[in-house]
Design an enzyme around this catalytic site. Sequence first.
Site, PDB file in Angstrom:
ATOM      1  N   ASP A 102      48.499  37.584  32.225  1.00 23.06           N
ATOM      2  CA  ASP A 102      47.111  37.850  32.618  1.00 23.06           C
ATOM      3  C   ASP A 102      46.915  37.344  34.050  1.00 23.06           C
ATOM      4  O   ASP A 102      46.319  36.294  34.284  1.00 23.06           O
ATOM      5  CB  ASP A 102      46.187  37.105  31.634  1.00 23.06           C
ATOM      6  CG  ASP A 102      44.717  37.273  31.962  1.00 23.06           C
ATOM      7  OD1 ASP A 102      44.351  38.321  32.510  1.00 23.06           O
ATOM      8  OD2 ASP A 102      43.941  36.341  31.670  1.00 23.06           O
ATOM      9  N   HIS A 152      44.864  24.136  27.181  1.00 17.80           N
ATOM     10  CA  HIS A 152      44.467  24.958  28.326  1.00 17.80           C
ATOM     11  C   HIS A 152      42.967  24.857  28.603  1.00 17.80           C
ATOM     12  O   HIS A 152      42.564  24.688  29.755  1.00 17.80           O
ATOM     13  CB  HIS A 152      44.868  26.418  28.121  1.00 17.80           C
ATOM     14  CG  HIS A 152      44.374  27.323  29.218  1.00 17.80           C
ATOM     15  ND1 HIS A 152      44.868  27.272  30.505  1.00 17.80           N
ATOM     16  CD2 HIS A 152      43.410  28.289  29.222  1.00 17.80           C
ATOM     17  CE1 HIS A 152      44.236  28.178  31.253  1.00 17.80           C
ATOM     18  NE2 HIS A 152      43.348  28.797  30.496  1.00 17.80           N
ATOM     19  N   ASP A 154      40.930  39.309  25.359  1.00 18.07           N
ATOM     20  CA  ASP A 154      41.735  38.129  25.665  1.00 18.07           C
ATOM     21  C   ASP A 154      40.969  36.884  25.211  1.00 18.07           C
ATOM     22  O   ASP A 154      39.744  36.847  25.290  1.00 18.07           O
ATOM     23  CB  ASP A 154      42.033  38.079  27.157  1.00 18.07           C
ATOM     24  CG  ASP A 154      43.251  37.232  27.461  1.00 18.07           C
ATOM     25  OD1 ASP A 154      43.889  36.725  26.519  1.00 18.07           O
ATOM     26  OD2 ASP A 154      43.570  37.080  28.656  1.00 18.07           O
ATOM     27  N   THR A 187      47.319  43.517  34.537  1.00 18.99           N
ATOM     28  CA  THR A 187      47.780  42.715  33.407  1.00 18.99           C
ATOM     29  C   THR A 187      49.118  43.324  33.002  1.00 18.99           C
ATOM     30  O   THR A 187      49.210  44.529  32.809  1.00 18.99           O
ATOM     31  CB  THR A 187      46.781  42.820  32.228  1.00 18.99           C
ATOM     32  OG1 THR A 187      45.475  42.480  32.695  1.00 18.99           O
ATOM     33  CG2 THR A 187      47.174  41.904  31.078  1.00 18.99           C
ATOM     34  N   LYS A 214      40.295  39.148  37.293  1.00 20.28           N
ATOM     35  CA  LYS A 214      41.299  39.424  36.252  1.00 20.28           C
ATOM     36  C   LYS A 214      41.639  40.906  36.147  1.00 20.28           C
ATOM     37  O   LYS A 214      42.716  41.256  35.669  1.00 20.28           O
ATOM     38  CB  LYS A 214      40.751  39.001  34.876  1.00 20.28           C
ATOM     39  CG  LYS A 214      40.414  37.535  34.716  1.00 20.28           C
ATOM     40  CD  LYS A 214      41.579  36.768  34.152  1.00 20.28           C
ATOM     41  CE  LYS A 214      41.148  35.379  33.675  1.00 20.28           C
ATOM     42  NZ  LYS A 214      42.315  34.591  33.215  1.00 20.28           N
ATOM     43  N   GLU A 252      46.761  25.004  36.203  1.00 21.80           N
ATOM     44  CA  GLU A 252      47.031  23.727  35.541  1.00 21.80           C
ATOM     45  C   GLU A 252      48.193  22.977  36.193  1.00 21.80           C
ATOM     46  O   GLU A 252      48.102  21.764  36.426  1.00 21.80           O
ATOM     47  CB  GLU A 252      47.355  23.957  34.062  1.00 21.80           C
ATOM     48  CG  GLU A 252      46.168  24.385  33.228  1.00 21.80           C
ATOM     49  CD  GLU A 252      46.591  24.728  31.810  1.00 21.80           C
ATOM     50  OE1 GLU A 252      46.804  23.804  31.008  1.00 21.80           O
ATOM     51  OE2 GLU A 252      46.716  25.935  31.508  1.00 21.80           O
ATOM     52  N   GLN A 256      37.747  34.626  40.776  1.00 21.09           N
ATOM     53  CA  GLN A 256      37.306  34.361  39.398  1.00 21.09           C
ATOM     54  C   GLN A 256      36.284  33.229  39.331  1.00 21.09           C
ATOM     55  O   GLN A 256      35.243  33.353  38.672  1.00 21.09           O
ATOM     56  CB  GLN A 256      38.535  34.021  38.550  1.00 21.09           C
ATOM     57  CG  GLN A 256      38.223  33.759  37.092  1.00 21.09           C
ATOM     58  CD  GLN A 256      39.393  33.107  36.342  1.00 21.09           C
ATOM     59  OE1 GLN A 256      40.529  33.107  36.811  1.00 21.09           O
ATOM     60  NE2 GLN A 256      39.100  32.555  35.184  1.00 21.09           N
ATOM     61  N   GLU A 287      51.020  34.444  28.302  1.00 24.75           N
ATOM     62  CA  GLU A 287      50.295  34.735  27.069  1.00 24.75           C
ATOM     63  C   GLU A 287      51.151  35.538  26.085  1.00 24.75           C
ATOM     64  O   GLU A 287      52.168  36.128  26.440  1.00 24.75           O
ATOM     65  CB  GLU A 287      49.006  35.529  27.378  1.00 24.75           C
ATOM     66  CG  GLU A 287      48.088  34.818  28.358  1.00 24.75           C
ATOM     67  CD  GLU A 287      46.685  35.405  28.413  1.00 24.75           C
ATOM     68  OE1 GLU A 287      46.333  36.217  27.539  1.00 24.75           O
ATOM     69  OE2 GLU A 287      45.936  35.026  29.341  1.00 24.75           O
ATOM     70  N   GLU A 320      49.217  33.912  34.047  1.00 27.13           N
ATOM     71  CA  GLU A 320      48.929  33.211  32.803  1.00 27.13           C
ATOM     72  C   GLU A 320      49.930  33.677  31.755  1.00 27.13           C
ATOM     73  O   GLU A 320      50.016  34.874  31.470  1.00 27.13           O
ATOM     74  CB  GLU A 320      47.482  33.461  32.331  1.00 27.13           C
ATOM     75  CG  GLU A 320      46.448  32.772  33.203  1.00 27.13           C
ATOM     76  CD  GLU A 320      45.036  32.725  32.587  1.00 27.13           C
ATOM     77  OE1 GLU A 320      44.770  33.509  31.660  1.00 27.13           O
ATOM     78  OE2 GLU A 320      44.226  31.897  33.047  1.00 27.13           O
ATOM     79  N   ARG A 352      42.210  33.126  41.241  1.00 26.30           N
ATOM     80  CA  ARG A 352      41.333  32.000  40.896  1.00 26.30           C
ATOM     81  C   ARG A 352      40.132  31.875  41.828  1.00 26.30           C
ATOM     82  O   ARG A 352      39.053  31.469  41.386  1.00 26.30           O
ATOM     83  CB  ARG A 352      42.121  30.690  40.900  1.00 26.30           C
ATOM     84  CG  ARG A 352      43.295  30.656  39.943  1.00 26.30           C
ATOM     85  CD  ARG A 352      42.866  30.859  38.505  1.00 26.30           C
ATOM     86  NE  ARG A 352      43.996  30.681  37.584  1.00 26.30           N
ATOM     87  CZ  ARG A 352      43.945  30.970  36.293  1.00 26.30           C
ATOM     88  NH1 ARG A 352      42.837  31.477  35.765  1.00 26.30           N
ATOM     89  NH2 ARG A 352      44.992  30.787  35.522  1.00 26.30           N
TER      90      ARG A 352
END
Lengths: 425, 425
Positions: free
Chosen positions: A225, A128, A121, A249, A245, A354, A232, A193, A191, A229
Amino acid sequence: MATKSYEHHFSSANLPFGIGSSAPTHEKPQAATRIDDSVIFLNDLAEDGLFSGIEGLPHGVFALDTLNEFAALPREVHQQVRRALQAALEDGGLSRFPDKSVESVSKVAMHMPVRVGDFSDFSCSLDHVQNAGRIATGKIGAPPAFAHHPIGYQGRASSIVVSGTPIPRPKGHFPTAGEVVFSPSTAVDYELEFAAVMGKPLPWGEQLSAAAAEDHIFGYVLLNDWSARDIQVFEMPPLGPFIGKNFGTTISPWVITPDALSPFKTSPPSPAQPTSKHLKVDPLSTYDIQTTAEIITEDTRTVTCTSKLAELHWTLPQAIAHLVSGGCGLRTGDIVATGTISGHQTGQYGCLLESTEGGRKPIVLKDGSARSYLKDGDTVEISAVAGGEDSGVGFGCCSGRLVGSKLTPPHACKVLLQAALEVAL
Amino acid sequence: MATKSYEHHFSSANLPFGIGSSAPTHEKPQAATRIDDSVIFLNDLAEDGLFSGIEGLPHGVFALDTLNEFAALPREVHQQVRRALQAALEDGGLSRFPDKSVESVSKVAMHMPVRVGDFSDFSCSLDHVQNAGRIATGKIGAPPAFAHHPIGYQGRASSIVVSGTPIPRPKGHFPTAGEVVFSPSTAVDYELEFAAVMGKPLPWGEQLSAAAAEDHIFGYVLLNDWSARDIQVFEMPPLGPFIGKNFGTTISPWVITPDALSPFKTSPPSPAQPTSKHLKVDPLSTYDIQTTAEIITEDTRTVTCTSKLAELHWTLPQAIAHLVSGGCGLRTGDIVATGTISGHQTGQYGCLLESTEGGRKPIVLKDGSARSYLKDGDTVEISAVAGGEDSGVGFGCCSGRLVGSKLTPPHACKVLLQAALEVAL
């Protein structure tokens, strides 16, 4: 909440490949394509002789339960299968196919399209990396290497699942109220992606230019993904994301081919200017693809992001060329993903980190409820179309529902993430 | 330089499993064990009826070209195969086996013992994280999460190779003389590691205690996590190591079983005191194993490290329990490694980054030449014994020769690494 069918993504200009099953006629998972709201099982067409003129297409390849063997074949074989399907459809539509080969999409279960080798990844979006960096560390700007190559990490292959698979809320270590706990994450994020599924392998020790990397891409899928947080941020220094993570997925089930996407080739608005030759790309090195994320609760769907693949600073071929630049090689079924696809303004952020400024400014869903991060029961649905909604070429969706522990007090997210940041940084 | 045979590592108390081939009698790679300097092909013994009384041992499992199917069987089956071999050896030594099953180790090529699923690497050594952190950043102490769990990252599975495979010097981006170049690494290092090969799988979403994790270990190998420090240091912020590690990882060919190692169980001298229940271990949670690294040039062998597995702060069962704590599951053939095994004084550092203080204090080999990092043509050989050299139970070796570009000026290493550090940190 009613599900969307996305049938307009699957015109005869698309013709993706996937692995489906449907009791009682196609109980064993096997290769299929999709037209509108119909799934067509390809081994039935092969047995009916539709592909008999195609040299190099092994007998029974569409009866296998992954697309790996087909994906590893030369691009010309994929193109001949595509042309045979299109010719039949032009000749007589779905009626041209044996009855038993065609099923309603509502009766078909989709499975993982490939047996994944390695999953890599990346962080290809300048928006981002700047947003996430500012939110997580308070520092402005991208990491030092980002100007020179896309930054990536190795993800976990064993926990990649197909769209529709529920995702259990992960447990992990993170700081809260002055102590580090092992507890269900209180900051589960998605996320948005985009990912390449590799076809033609590259031997260990060989390298590729970004332009040549395209020849190794079998097709593309959407990818969520999922990221915890709090876990992580605490674990990242210095080896990067891991437990935060690796719990799950999600990928979309239909692999969209480069041939279906070729009319939508475009240039990045501000292409990366790499100094190293192998990362240089042709002008038309990306696709005009609009990506969307929605949070679906029991009653409502709320669009939380619309963003554009072409706005990524680094393209997927550049990411692939960088990945193999040291000599690690590629295997058929490897997945290489873009990282979060974000734009530079509200409504274009591809993850809640975000959108909510690290949980500090919750967003409000259409049902009036607020989200710093995801609640148990929330479904995240990512979708994408090439060109526009009327193009006939889209990705369907990559969907997953967060399930699991009810331990999380709904107001605790931003406090916990802040605490984690203070300890980790 | 003459190779070592390590035959004293392979007494009848060891009986490891590996995949070997030998033309013309055993051309197809298949399962084997080793006694002293003889390799015994297990399918020949199976066909001769040696294992006929073992329930649950599938017909032909030793004729396969990886150990995955055997490794996934219950521990009791592995133990019964071991007992059958030991009984035969006690009965009549090697003469008890059919002639065609026995070959000299010098005539046998060894192959990858398993088809690797995912590869996860950890930092289990407190000495290593403190040394490497101080050298790379100037900061004293371990990362914040290290006190709570072993820190890990996902490595690349496709580039894991068996001992004896030459490792090409990787290319990558790093800063030198004020600009970032894409060039052969000038700071290629080894890392002396120990790794578990997983047997019994764990379904996605399930968790394990460290004590229960031992049931999922098929056996152990040595591992060299080759690292290009200039590339690695530049790329690490914030997603961790990637191109600086993914070009090649070497493992030893013989998988040493928990049964062979059980007489050597011991306690870590300063065991980790985790606050979370799943990371607690039994007192005898590691092994008395001494690990050694040597750099071999054309003329000389120089021991560059002797260290002890038992001195790791976190054990492999703890690393495995942490890995799956979020729910990612395990597959047979997954590899989980300890990270560099270092002690706290000169001669006990498991990589050149530590031995040479980041390239600033070169070590001197027996031939009088100095090394900041590895030169093309250098072979790194890692070996290990349980108990002591006379125990009869060892790992043989994990060996690889660095080959490739001659571009590196021999004095440039420390300058380059320092430049990389200044840009990255």
